[in-house]
Motif scaffolding. Structure first.
Motif, PDB file in Angstrom:
ATOM      1  N   PHE A  98       0.853  -1.186   0.000  1.00 31.82           N
ATOM      2  CA  PHE A  98       0.000   0.000   0.000  1.00 31.82           C
ATOM      3  C   PHE A  98       0.892   1.241   0.000  1.00 31.82           C
ATOM      4  CE2 PHE A  98      -2.740  -3.317   1.552  1.00 31.82           C
ATOM      5  CZ  PHE A  98      -3.992  -3.002   1.034  1.00 31.82           C
ATOM      6  N   GLU A  99       0.919   1.943  -1.132  1.00 27.15           N
ATOM      7  CA  GLU A  99       1.782   3.115  -1.262  1.00 27.15           C
ATOM      8  C   GLU A  99       1.336   3.941  -2.464  1.00 27.15           C
ATOM      9  OE1 GLU A  99       6.565   4.192  -1.328  1.00 27.15           O
ATOM     10  OE2 GLU A  99       5.899   2.141  -1.697  1.00 27.15           O
ATOM     11  N   THR A 100       1.640   5.224  -2.449  1.00 24.96           N
ATOM     12  CA  THR A 100       1.341   6.114  -3.569  1.00 24.96           C
ATOM     13  C   THR A 100       2.605   6.880  -3.936  1.00 24.96           C
ATOM     14  OG1 THR A 100      -0.923   6.381  -2.760  1.00 24.96           O
ATOM     15  CG2 THR A 100      -0.163   7.947  -4.408  1.00 24.96           C
ATOM     16  N   LYS A 101       2.949   6.897  -5.238  1.00 21.40           N
ATOM     17  CA  LYS A 101       4.182   7.554  -5.671  1.00 21.40           C
ATOM     18  C   LYS A 101       3.977   8.252  -7.009  1.00 21.40           C
ATOM     19  CE  LYS A 101       8.177   5.669  -4.974  1.00 21.40           C
ATOM     20  NZ  LYS A 101       9.365   4.793  -5.044  1.00 21.40           N
ATOM     21  N   ILE A 102       4.761   9.330  -7.239  1.00 23.72           N
ATOM     22  CA  ILE A 102       4.805   9.977  -8.549  1.00 23.72           C
ATOM     23  C   ILE A 102       5.646   9.093  -9.464  1.00 23.72           C
ATOM     24  CG2 ILE A 102       5.676  11.959  -9.845  1.00 23.72           C
ATOM     25  CD1 ILE A 102       5.082  13.706  -7.448  1.00 23.72           C
ATOM     26  N   ILE A 103       5.163   8.823 -10.677  1.00 19.95           N
ATOM     27  CA  ILE A 103       5.906   7.936 -11.579  1.00 19.95           C
ATOM     28  C   ILE A 103       6.429   8.654 -12.816  1.00 19.95           C
ATOM     29  CG2 ILE A 103       4.734   5.821 -10.853  1.00 19.95           C
ATOM     30  CD1 ILE A 103       2.943   6.103 -13.324  1.00 19.95           C
ATOM     31  N   GLY A 104       5.984   9.903 -13.044  1.00 20.47           N
ATOM     32  CA  GLY A 104       6.472  10.649 -14.196  1.00 20.47           C
ATOM     33  C   GLY A 104       7.839  11.252 -13.925  1.00 20.47           C
ATOM     34  N   GLY A 105       8.460  11.793 -14.969  1.00 22.59           N
ATOM     35  CA  GLY A 105       9.732  12.480 -14.803  1.00 22.59           C
ATOM     36  C   GLY A 105       9.506  13.867 -14.241  1.00 22.59           C
ATOM     37  N   ARG A 111       1.455  12.639 -13.109  1.00 23.41           N
ATOM     38  CA  ARG A 111       1.290  11.184 -13.220  1.00 23.41           C
ATOM     39  C   ARG A 111       1.694  10.510 -11.913  1.00 23.41           C
ATOM     40  NH1 ARG A 111       4.848   8.890 -16.915  1.00 23.41           N
ATOM     41  NH2 ARG A 111       3.561   7.018 -16.797  1.00 23.41           N
ATOM     42  N   TYR A 112       0.863   9.599 -11.448  1.00 17.38           N
ATOM     43  CA  TYR A 112       1.182   8.911 -10.189  1.00 17.38           C
ATOM     44  C   TYR A 112       0.657   7.478 -10.192  1.00 17.38           C
ATOM     45  CZ  TYR A 112      -3.671  10.168  -8.920  1.00 17.38           C
ATOM     46  OH  TYR A 112      -5.041  10.319  -8.888  1.00 17.38           O
ATOM     47  N   ARG A 113       1.152   6.703  -9.258  1.00 19.62           N
ATOM     48  CA  ARG A 113       0.769   5.284  -9.155  1.00 19.62           C
ATOM     49  C   ARG A 113       0.296   4.978  -7.744  1.00 19.62           C
ATOM     50  NH1 ARG A 113       4.823   1.218 -11.622  1.00 19.62           N
ATOM     51  NH2 ARG A 113       3.534   1.771 -13.420  1.00 19.62           N
ATOM     52  N   ILE A 114      -0.841   4.302  -7.668  1.00 22.92           N
ATOM     53  CA  ILE A 114      -1.367   3.840  -6.380  1.00 22.92           C
ATOM     54  C   ILE A 114      -1.191   2.332  -6.311  1.00 22.92           C
ATOM     55  CG2 ILE A 114      -3.432   3.556  -4.970  1.00 22.92           C
ATOM     56  CD1 ILE A 114      -4.492   6.157  -6.075  1.00 22.92           C
ATOM     57  N   CYS A 115      -0.477   1.871  -5.304  1.00 24.01           N
ATOM     58  CA  CYS A 115      -0.333   0.441  -5.072  1.00 24.01           C
ATOM     59  C   CYS A 115      -1.293   0.051  -3.949  1.00 24.01           C
ATOM     60  CB  CYS A 115       1.106   0.097  -4.680  1.00 24.01           C
ATOM     61  SG  CYS A 115       2.267   0.257  -6.053  1.00 24.01           S
ATOM     62  N   ASN A 117      -2.866  -3.259  -2.071  1.00 23.32           N
ATOM     63  CA  ASN A 117      -2.795  -4.707  -1.878  1.00 23.32           C
ATOM     64  C   ASN A 117      -1.876  -5.359  -2.914  1.00 23.32           C
ATOM     65  OD1 ASN A 117      -3.485  -6.892  -0.263  1.00 23.32           O
ATOM     66  ND2 ASN A 117      -5.160  -7.511  -1.605  1.00 23.32           N
ATOM     67  N   GLY A 118      -0.823  -4.643  -3.281  1.00 26.71           N
ATOM     68  CA  GLY A 118       0.165  -5.178  -4.215  1.00 26.71           C
ATOM     69  C   GLY A 118      -0.185  -4.996  -5.680  1.00 26.71           C
ATOM     70  N   ALA A 119      -1.352  -4.405  -5.981  1.00 31.98           N
ATOM     71  CA  ALA A 119      -1.768  -4.213  -7.375  1.00 31.98           C
ATOM     72  C   ALA A 119      -1.605  -2.739  -7.759  1.00 31.98           C
ATOM     73  CB  ALA A 119      -3.215  -4.647  -7.562  1.00 31.98           C
ATOM     74  N   PRO A 120      -0.802  -2.430  -8.806  1.00 36.85           N
ATOM     75  CA  PRO A 120      -0.569  -1.031  -9.194  1.00 36.85           C
ATOM     76  C   PRO A 120      -1.663  -0.485 -10.111  1.00 36.85           C
ATOM     77  CG  PRO A 120       0.775  -2.479 -10.530  1.00 36.85           C
ATOM     78  CD  PRO A 120       0.034  -3.362  -9.573  1.00 36.85           C
ATOM     79  N   THR A 121      -2.014   0.780  -9.912  1.00 36.32           N
ATOM     80  CA  THR A 121      -2.946   1.490 -10.785  1.00 36.32           C
ATOM     81  C   THR A 121      -2.341   2.843 -11.121  1.00 36.32           C
ATOM     82  OG1 THR A 121      -4.863   0.424  -9.733  1.00 36.32           O
ATOM     83  CG2 THR A 121      -5.286   2.412 -11.032  1.00 36.32           C
ATOM     84  N   ASP A 122      -2.146   3.115 -12.407  1.00 34.20           N
ATOM     85  CA  ASP A 122      -1.566   4.386 -12.850  1.00 34.20           C
ATOM     86  C   ASP A 122      -2.671   5.393 -13.165  1.00 34.20           C
ATOM     87  OD1 ASP A 122       0.825   3.152 -12.571  1.00 34.20           O
ATOM     88  OD2 ASP A 122       1.227   2.917 -14.718  1.00 34.20           O
ATOM     89  N   LEU A 123      -2.530   6.597 -12.631  1.00 32.82           N
ATOM     90  CA  LEU A 123      -3.528   7.648 -12.800  1.00 32.82           C
ATOM     91  C   LEU A 123      -2.855   8.972 -13.157  1.00 32.82           C
ATOM     92  CD1 LEU A 123      -5.620   6.784  -9.611  1.00 32.82           C
ATOM     93  CD2 LEU A 123      -6.296   6.288 -11.957  1.00 32.82           C
ATOM     94  N   SER A 124      -3.650   9.933 -13.595  1.00 28.84           N
ATOM     95  CA  SER A 124      -3.128  11.257 -13.936  1.00 28.84           C
ATOM     96  C   SER A 124      -4.057  12.351 -13.438  1.00 28.84           C
ATOM     97  CB  SER A 124      -2.966  11.405 -15.452  1.00 28.84           C
ATOM     98  OG  SER A 124      -1.976  10.537 -15.946  1.00 28.84           O
TER      99      SER A 124
END
Length: 286
Positions: A98-105, A111-115, A117-124
């Motif tokens: 369970f974590e949330t991080k920025i994934i863009g440069g 752009r960010y990613r929400i993890c 229960n171990g499953a990633p979801t990319d959102l903007s």
């Protein structure tokens, strides 16, 4: 058999730990003194050790009789000297389940990613908003943390910019910036409107009084273009201009390399044609 042994080991540890814990009150949830992701759930004075999912920790600020789920993201809690949960790196680009991080440069702070229960979801976030990891919300670019604002917005506030001062975008006619504390806040006009620097407002094309799009706008309106089509054309022209600029830069680079190579070749040819063997390869004087 191995799974059963692991389960039995965890059960024994939990049982032993629970036996050492005295419930402050008969019912409620209470923090473990040593681990940030562990807590005790007391029912009728009987404690039961609980563990938050990986990446979540116990929120000790909640009242003990809370009905809320007591586990929250790690970044929201100061664990002090209590041990942090161990990263398991099960989710790509995240340390925990369970974590949330920025994934863009640097230029892609939206752009960010929400993890979960171990499953990633990319959102903007919307184009002009940046993702703030701390608050887990899309915010104005000048308020977001962990973001290279100048790279993201493509704009730098002048050193003498006043707080709250407006500036037109160098890229798009319907975009503009407001500088706060030396940082640009990226704004976009409503559909069908363009930014007018003189009035510091978004206006319909026929009311545009200044700015880089002023002359082109007036010229197109005289030709009978509707305001809606004009705004669409301006956006297409801006994209086209940007692409042409990139193409021209590439052509110029190739031409420069070609000229350099040609000049070098011509010089060699001249040496071969115009000089004698003695001139090209002079002998050492005796």
């Amino acid at each position: 058999m191995r799974l059963f042994s692991t389960f039995l080991f965890v059960f024994i540890i939990n049982y032993a730990t629970s036996k050492k814990f005295n419930c402050p009150s008969p019912d409620g949830v209470f923090a473990d003194k040593h681990h940030c992701d562990l807590y005790f759930s007391c029912k009728s004075g009987v404690p039961e050790l609980q563990e938050c999912p990986n990446g979540l920790v116990f929120n000790a600020s909640l009242p003990s009789d809370t009905k809320e789920y007591p586990c929250v993201h790690l970044k929201h809690i100061d664990c002090g000297r209590r041990k942090l949960p161990e990263p398991n790196n099960a989710c790509e680009e995240c340390s925990y389940d369970f974590e949330t991080k920025i994934i863009g440069g640097p230029s892609e702070c939206n752009r960010y990613r929400i993890c979960s229960n171990g499953a990633p979801t990319d959102l903007s976030c919307p184009e002009n908003l940046a993702f703030n990891v701390k608050s887990e919300t899309c915010e104005w670019s000048d308020l977001a943390e962990d973001c290279d604002i100048e790279a993201f917005t493509g704009f730098k506030c002048p050193q003498n910019a006043g707080n709250g001062q407006y500036f037109e975008s160098p890229h798009k006619c319907d975009h503009y910036f407001i500088c706060y504390n030396g940082k640009p806040r990226w704004m976009i006009c409503a559909k069908g409107k363009l930014f007018d620097p003189k009035s510091a407002d978004c206006v319909k094309p026929k009311f545009l009084k200044s700015g880089k799009c002023y002359r082109n706008t007036k010229s197109q309106l005289k030709k009978g273009k509707t305001e809606e089509k004009l705004v669409e054309k301006l956006k297409k022209d801006e994209t086209k201009t940007k692409n042409v600029k990139v193409e021209n830069e590439e052509k110029f680079k190739k031409l420069k390399e070609s000229k350099k190579s040609k000049n070098s070749k011509t010089k060699l040819e001249m040496m071969g044609d115009d000089f004698t063997e003695d001139e090209k390869f002079p002998k050492a004087s005796k």
